[in-house]
Design a protein around this motif. Structure first.
Motif, PDB file in Angstrom:
ATOM      1  N   THR A  89       5.433  -2.082  -6.238  1.00 36.19           N
ATOM      2  CA  THR A  89       4.006  -2.273  -5.990  1.00 36.19           C
ATOM      3  C   THR A  89       3.480  -3.494  -6.734  1.00 36.19           C
ATOM      4  OG1 THR A  89       3.811   0.114  -5.905  1.00 36.19           O
ATOM      5  CG2 THR A  89       1.784  -1.135  -6.030  1.00 36.19           C
ATOM      6  N   LEU A  90       3.884  -3.606  -7.996  1.00 31.25           N
ATOM      7  CA  LEU A  90       3.419  -4.736  -8.793  1.00 31.25           C
ATOM      8  C   LEU A  90       3.902  -6.054  -8.202  1.00 31.25           C
ATOM      9  CD1 LEU A  90       3.754  -3.633 -12.493  1.00 31.25           C
ATOM     10  CD2 LEU A  90       1.692  -4.244 -11.250  1.00 31.25           C
ATOM     11  N   LEU A  91       5.194  -6.092  -7.841  1.00 35.36           N
ATOM     12  CA  LEU A  91       5.750  -7.337  -7.305  1.00 35.36           C
ATOM     13  C   LEU A  91       5.077  -7.715  -6.002  1.00 35.36           C
ATOM     14  CD1 LEU A  91       9.527  -6.863  -8.129  1.00 35.36           C
ATOM     15  CD2 LEU A  91       7.854  -8.342  -9.251  1.00 35.36           C
ATOM     16  N   THR A  92       4.955  -6.751  -5.103  1.00 33.92           N
ATOM     17  CA  THR A  92       4.327  -7.071  -3.821  1.00 33.92           C
ATOM     18  C   THR A  92       2.862  -7.430  -4.034  1.00 33.92           C
ATOM     19  OG1 THR A  92       4.003  -4.697  -3.494  1.00 33.92           O
ATOM     20  CG2 THR A  92       5.851  -5.707  -2.347  1.00 33.92           C
ATOM     21  N   GLY A  93       2.237  -6.761  -4.985  1.00 30.79           N
ATOM     22  CA  GLY A  93       0.836  -7.062  -5.292  1.00 30.79           C
ATOM     23  C   GLY A  93       0.668  -8.486  -5.768  1.00 30.79           C
ATOM     24  N   MET A  94       1.643  -8.935  -6.578  1.00 33.18           N
ATOM     25  CA  MET A  94       1.551 -10.294  -7.085  1.00 33.18           C
ATOM     26  C   MET A  94       1.746 -11.314  -5.965  1.00 33.18           C
ATOM     27  SD  MET A  94       3.472  -9.617 -10.641  1.00 33.18           S
ATOM     28  CE  MET A  94       3.821 -11.230 -11.263  1.00 33.18           C
ATOM     29  N   ILE A  95       2.680 -11.015  -5.085  1.00 28.65           N
ATOM     30  CA  ILE A  95       2.906 -11.933  -3.956  1.00 28.65           C
ATOM     31  C   ILE A  95       1.648 -11.999  -3.087  1.00 28.65           C
ATOM     32  CG2 ILE A  95       4.290 -12.335  -1.890  1.00 28.65           C
ATOM     33  CD1 ILE A  95       6.587 -10.894  -3.391  1.00 28.65           C
ATOM     34  N   TRP A  96       1.086 -10.842  -2.855  1.00 29.95           N
ATOM     35  CA  TRP A  96      -0.160 -10.771  -2.091  1.00 29.95           C
ATOM     36  C   TRP A  96      -1.250 -11.593  -2.768  1.00 29.95           C
ATOM     37  CZ3 TRP A  96      -2.778  -8.556   2.055  1.00 29.95           C
ATOM     38  CH2 TRP A  96      -4.131  -8.392   1.899  1.00 29.95           C
ATOM     39  N   VAL A 117       0.833  -1.203   0.000  1.00 31.45           N
ATOM     40  CA  VAL A 117       0.000   0.000   0.000  1.00 31.45           C
ATOM     41  C   VAL A 117       0.868   1.252   0.000  1.00 31.45           C
ATOM     42  CG1 VAL A 117      -1.689   1.307   1.305  1.00 31.45           C
ATOM     43  CG2 VAL A 117      -1.943  -1.148   1.071  1.00 31.45           C
ATOM     44  N   SER A 118       1.925   1.241   0.808  1.00 31.39           N
ATOM     45  CA  SER A 118       2.692   2.490   0.864  1.00 31.39           C
ATOM     46  C   SER A 118       3.482   2.745  -0.413  1.00 31.39           C
ATOM     47  CB  SER A 118       3.581   2.533   2.100  1.00 31.39           C
ATOM     48  OG  SER A 118       4.104   1.279   2.397  1.00 31.39           O
ATOM     49  N   THR A 119       3.998   1.683  -1.045  1.00 30.63           N
ATOM     50  CA  THR A 119       4.692   1.941  -2.312  1.00 30.63           C
ATOM     51  C   THR A 119       3.693   2.352  -3.393  1.00 30.63           C
ATOM     52  OG1 THR A 119       4.647  -0.418  -2.727  1.00 30.63           O
ATOM     53  CG2 THR A 119       6.744   0.510  -1.989  1.00 30.63           C
ATOM     54  N   ALA A 120       2.503   1.764  -3.346  1.00 32.03           N
ATOM     55  CA  ALA A 120       1.489   2.146  -4.332  1.00 32.03           C
ATOM     56  C   ALA A 120       1.138   3.621  -4.162  1.00 32.03           C
ATOM     57  CB  ALA A 120       0.246   1.292  -4.166  1.00 32.03           C
ATOM     58  N   GLY A 129       3.864   7.059   5.765  1.00 30.77           N
ATOM     59  CA  GLY A 129       4.670   8.242   6.086  1.00 30.77           C
ATOM     60  C   GLY A 129       6.143   7.992   5.809  1.00 30.77           C
ATOM     61  N   THR A 130       6.635   6.840   6.235  1.00 32.53           N
ATOM     62  CA  THR A 130       8.060   6.534   6.059  1.00 32.53           C
ATOM     63  C   THR A 130       8.426   6.473   4.583  1.00 32.53           C
ATOM     64  OG1 THR A 130       7.877   5.188   8.028  1.00 32.53           O
ATOM     65  CG2 THR A 130       9.874   4.935   6.729  1.00 32.53           C
ATOM     66  N   ILE A 131       7.599   5.786   3.820  1.00 31.03           N
ATOM     67  CA  ILE A 131       7.931   5.622   2.402  1.00 31.03           C
ATOM     68  C   ILE A 131       7.841   6.977   1.686  1.00 31.03           C
ATOM     69  CG2 ILE A 131       7.350   4.395   0.274  1.00 31.03           C
ATOM     70  CD1 ILE A 131       8.360   2.425   2.151  1.00 31.03           C
ATOM     71  N   THR A 132       6.891   7.797   2.108  1.00 27.51           N
ATOM     72  CA  THR A 132       6.813   9.135   1.511  1.00 27.51           C
ATOM     73  C   THR A 132       8.088   9.912   1.809  1.00 27.51           C
ATOM     74  OG1 THR A 132       4.471   9.043   1.979  1.00 27.51           O
ATOM     75  CG2 THR A 132       5.334  11.147   1.244  1.00 27.51           C
ATOM     76  N   LEU A 133       8.564   9.757   3.053  1.00 27.53           N
ATOM     77  CA  LEU A 133       9.821  10.407   3.444  1.00 27.53           C
ATOM     78  C   LEU A 133      10.960   9.906   2.562  1.00 27.53           C
ATOM     79  CD1 LEU A 133       9.720  12.371   5.769  1.00 27.53           C
ATOM     80  CD2 LEU A 133      10.817  10.675   7.221  1.00 27.53           C
ATOM     81  N   LEU A 134      10.940   8.590   2.326  1.00 24.92           N
ATOM     82  CA  LEU A 134      11.978   8.001   1.467  1.00 24.92           C
ATOM     83  C   LEU A 134      11.909   8.604   0.064  1.00 24.92           C
ATOM     84  CD1 LEU A 134      14.150   5.782   1.054  1.00 24.92           C
ATOM     85  CD2 LEU A 134      12.312   4.260   0.346  1.00 24.92           C
ATOM     86  N   TYR A 135      10.678   8.779  -0.413  1.00 21.82           N
ATOM     87  CA  TYR A 135      10.488   9.386  -1.736  1.00 21.82           C
ATOM     88  C   TYR A 135      11.084  10.793  -1.761  1.00 21.82           C
ATOM     89  CZ  TYR A 135       8.021  11.961  -5.366  1.00 21.82           C
ATOM     90  OH  TYR A 135       7.714  12.780  -6.416  1.00 21.82           O
ATOM     91  N   LEU A 136      10.752  11.580  -0.732  1.00 20.69           N
ATOM     92  CA  LEU A 136      11.268  12.955  -0.684  1.00 20.69           C
ATOM     93  C   LEU A 136      12.788  12.948  -0.697  1.00 20.69           C
ATOM     94  CD1 LEU A 136       8.956  14.752   1.880  1.00 20.69           C
ATOM     95  CD2 LEU A 136       9.102  15.094  -0.588  1.00 20.69           C
TER      96      LEU A 136
END
Lengths: 234, 227, 236
Positions: free
Chosen positions: C94-101, C48-51, C200-207
């Motif tokens: 997102t795609l990879l994790t989505g597929m695993i999910w 969800v966070s990477t998406a 929040g963390t992943i958004t921070l990583l993006y920034l």
């Protein structure tokens, strides 16, 4: 009257033109010469409305051209390196197409007249694919003249033409000039520059380095020497 | 507005006259779509009854692949003698170039469809039972959307050296919603299911057409600005 | 000029590293294990966070594309490009994790589920956008062309989502309460906290990646400019 006032054009991080100004009165003929990369073509593209200047303004008969480029474009005939013609169409069809875009009246009549003037009326129904470079260039001239421009922008029109076509082109240009059409010419061919133009601008590195009228009496050699002195920066 | 339309028609007429003389693009498109049908009939056995289910999809595969050929040509052909610059220096609104090209491409692709879809039905021995009016309406709506966005992206891709490779990469992801709608609606009509479902797909496609037409119409000017 | 930007970078870094560890702790130790799916549900937090960042990056691209049409500047051009590049990375994750999910939830690697397909098409649009940027020509021209494509792509994404949702309404793993009484609807509050923290963390990583990417790209540009200056000098 076409005026360019303090035009600066920056493409990428290169300054192509710096504070370029030029006023073109009806009936005047001006040559723009200079080494490659001096900004001649860019200046033409600006004048033809193909580009917007980074700063400065273009005035047509005292009126500012900003977004209303079609006003400018209608008054300008642009003869570029390429002919802008469609090779599957016949000369007459080509003229008809451009005539329609420029909203020219009685296209058929004028088209035929011009084809006669450039000596192509025998070939009016042949697709221009089979034409030689000289014939295509002559047709391109007809295309430009068809729209009855007030300003003719000629971008090295003499390249690839034989002697006959050159004199025909010069004749046509002179004829138009006498009718009050202003002419701007870019050329590396100094012989033609002296023949056609009365005034000459030398552009170097985006700046006008010289601006004077041509002394027709003096001939080619002094002109060349003067040009080289101006470009090399004395 | 009227002037834009008139100029657009002038440009479209010029393109179509060009095409009428050479018949290069349309000929290629028709041959290509026939070949695609041929290959598909090898890939899926036409005598098998279940294959009928993929007919709606095939219609759109054919349209898109053959359409891509035509779209590629529409701006590349303007590069000969640099006539696109000729259009740019003419006193016309840039959007009329777009409109003209859309009309010309639409006519071209429609002609190809009129031949290739019957060929498809013929070779797959498919008996058409659906409502013809609805079927045509759906095909036309989806084709308009395809041509609008395709023409726009063809103009964009024409700036690149490898434009014929770039165009499908740019176009296909953007087409996906339209194609979902087109295939579903075609399927509903061909299988004579409830027409109301088809109508809602049709609405989606019409909305897509309008939205992208407006966006492309206004953005086209930026593609034509020289550099 | 240089000082505050370095300060922001350091602050981001200082925030980011502990946040990463905290979110790992929250995901794997603190948050409860989901009853039906077991431990494999944990991937959901990353998914969800990477998406979210994938879409965020895309709309950042769109935003700069609109600005670029108004007035193209090198700064906007770089920002749009970096955001797209990061977007590709996150979309792929997102795609990879989505597929695993999907494998663990529905026992299939791929389903034509609207969100998954939207993300896939998003990835294709991102890549197409990067292709447009790789075209030859002056950067001003490319800036204009890529901006136009970015905007068209942006308009397309919501339509893709709608179309696919309409097309296939069978498999909706609606986790938040928006679905109509679907099983699995709603998250436990503990899970929600973890999820929000993760986002929040992943958004921070993006920034952080954004800022670093811009810096690197600007350095590259400076070097290229210096190079062309030297070449010009040598040639003349």
């Amino acid at each position: 009257m076409l005026e360019l006032k303090e035009i600066t054009k920056i493409i990428g991080d290169k300054i192509i033109l710096r504070n370029f100004s030029l006023a073109l009165a009806p009936g005047e003929s001006v040559a723009v010469i200079g080494p490659n990369g001096a900004g001649k073509s860019t200046f033409f593209k600006l004048a033809a409305g193909l580009m917007q200047p980074t700063s400065g303004e273009i005035l047509l008969n005292g009126e500012q051209i900003k977004k209303k480029t079609h006003l400018l474009k209608k008054r300008i005939g642009y003869l570029g390196h390429e002919s802008f013609l469609y090779s599957a169409l016949t000369p007459l069809e080509n003229l008809r197409f451009y005539g329609k875009l420029y909203k020219v009246k009685n296209i058929e009549e004028k088209g035929m007249e011009l084809l006669k003037a450039v000596g192509l009326h025998y070939f009016k129904d042949i697709p221009i694919r089979s034409f030689s470079r000289g014939m295509i260039q002559r047709l391109a001239i007809a295309r430009v003249l068809l729209t009855e421009p007030d300003f003719l922008l000629l971008d090295e029109p003499h390249t690839g033409l034989d002697q006959e076509a050159v004199s025909l082109l010069n004749l046509l240009i002179k004829e138009r000039q006498e009718k009050g059409i202003a002419i701007l010419l870019i050329s590396h061919d100094f012989e033609q520059v002296i023949q056609v133009c009365e005034r000459v601008l030398i552009l170097n590195k985006g700046r006008v380095v010289e601006d004077k009228s041509i002394d027709h009496q003096r001939g080619l050699m002094p002109f060349k020497n003067w040009y080289e002195a101006a470009v090399s920066g004395k | 507005m009227k002037i834009i339309l008139a100029d657009a028609l002038t440009i479209a007429a010029k393109d179509l006259r060009n095409e009428l003389k050479s018949k290069q693009t349309s000929g290629m498109m028709i041959i290509f779509s026939s070949l695609v049908i041929l290959i598909f009939s090898f890939a899926f056995d036409p005598t098998n009854n279940t294959v009928k289910a993929i007919i709606p999809g095939l219609i759109w595969v054919i349209t898109i692949f053959s359409g891509l050929l035509g779209l590629n040509r529409s701006f590349i052909s303007e590069q000969e003698n640099d006539s696109l610059t000729g259009l740019k220096v003419a006193p016309i609104d840039p959007s009329s170039i777009f409109l003209g090209k859309v009309v010309a491409n639409l006519v071209l692709v429609t002609i190809v469809q009129m031949l290739s879809i019957p060929i498809l039905f013929l070779l797959f021995d498919y008996k058409f039972h659906g409502d013809l009016i609805w079927f045509l309406l759906i095909v036309l709506t989806a084709t308009i959307g395809f041509i609008v966005i395709g023409t726009f992206l063809a103009a964009l891709a024409a700036n690149a050296k490898n434009s014929e490779m770039l165009l499908p990469v740019l176009l296909l992801p953007l087409l996906s919603p339209l194609m979902i709608g087109a295939v579903q609606a075609t399927k509903i009509v061909l299988e004579q299911e409830g027409i109301t479902d088809a109508i809602s797909w049709l609405q989606l496609m019409a909305a897509y057409d309008l939205l992208f037409f407006a966006a492309c119409f206004f953005l086209f000017e930026y593609l034509m600005e020289g550099s | 000029m240089k000082q505050p930007s370095a300060f922001v970078d350091r602050m981001l870094y200082i925030l980011l590293v502990p946040a990463m560890f905290v979110s790992l702790y929250l995901i794997f130790i603190w948050s409860p294990i989901e009853k039906q799916m077991g431990a494999s549900q944990k991937i959901f937090y990353f998914h969800v966070s990477t998406a979210w960042v994938a879409f965020l990056a895309f709309f950042v691209v769109g935003y700069y594309c609109v600005l670029m049409l108004k007035r193209p500047t090198e700064d906007r051009f770089i920002k749009a490009g970096i955001s797209a590049e990061i977007g590709v990375v996150f979309t792929t994750i997102t795609l990879l994790t989505g597929m695993i999910w999907g494998k663990s939830a529905w026992n299939t690697w791929w389903t034509w589920e609207p969100r998954l397909v939207t993300v896939l098409i998003l990835l294709f649009i991102y890549i197409a956008y990067l292709f447009v940027r790789k075209m030859e020509g002056t950067w001003e021209k490319i800036a204009k062309l890529s901006a136009v494509f970015g905007i068209i792509g942006c308009i397309n994404v919501p339509i893709v989502f709608m179309a696919i949702r309409w097309w296939n309404t069978k498999l909706h793993p609606v986790v938040f309460g928006e679905g109509k009484n679907q099983s699995g609807g709603g998250v436990e509050p503990d899970m929600l906290v973890t999820l929000l923290f993760c986002i929040g963390t992943i958004t921070l990583l993006y920034l952080f990646m954004m800022r670093k990417g811009i810096e690197i790209e600007k350095m590259r540009l400076t070097v290229r400019k210096a190079k062309s200056r030297v070449i010009e000098k040598l040639a003349s």
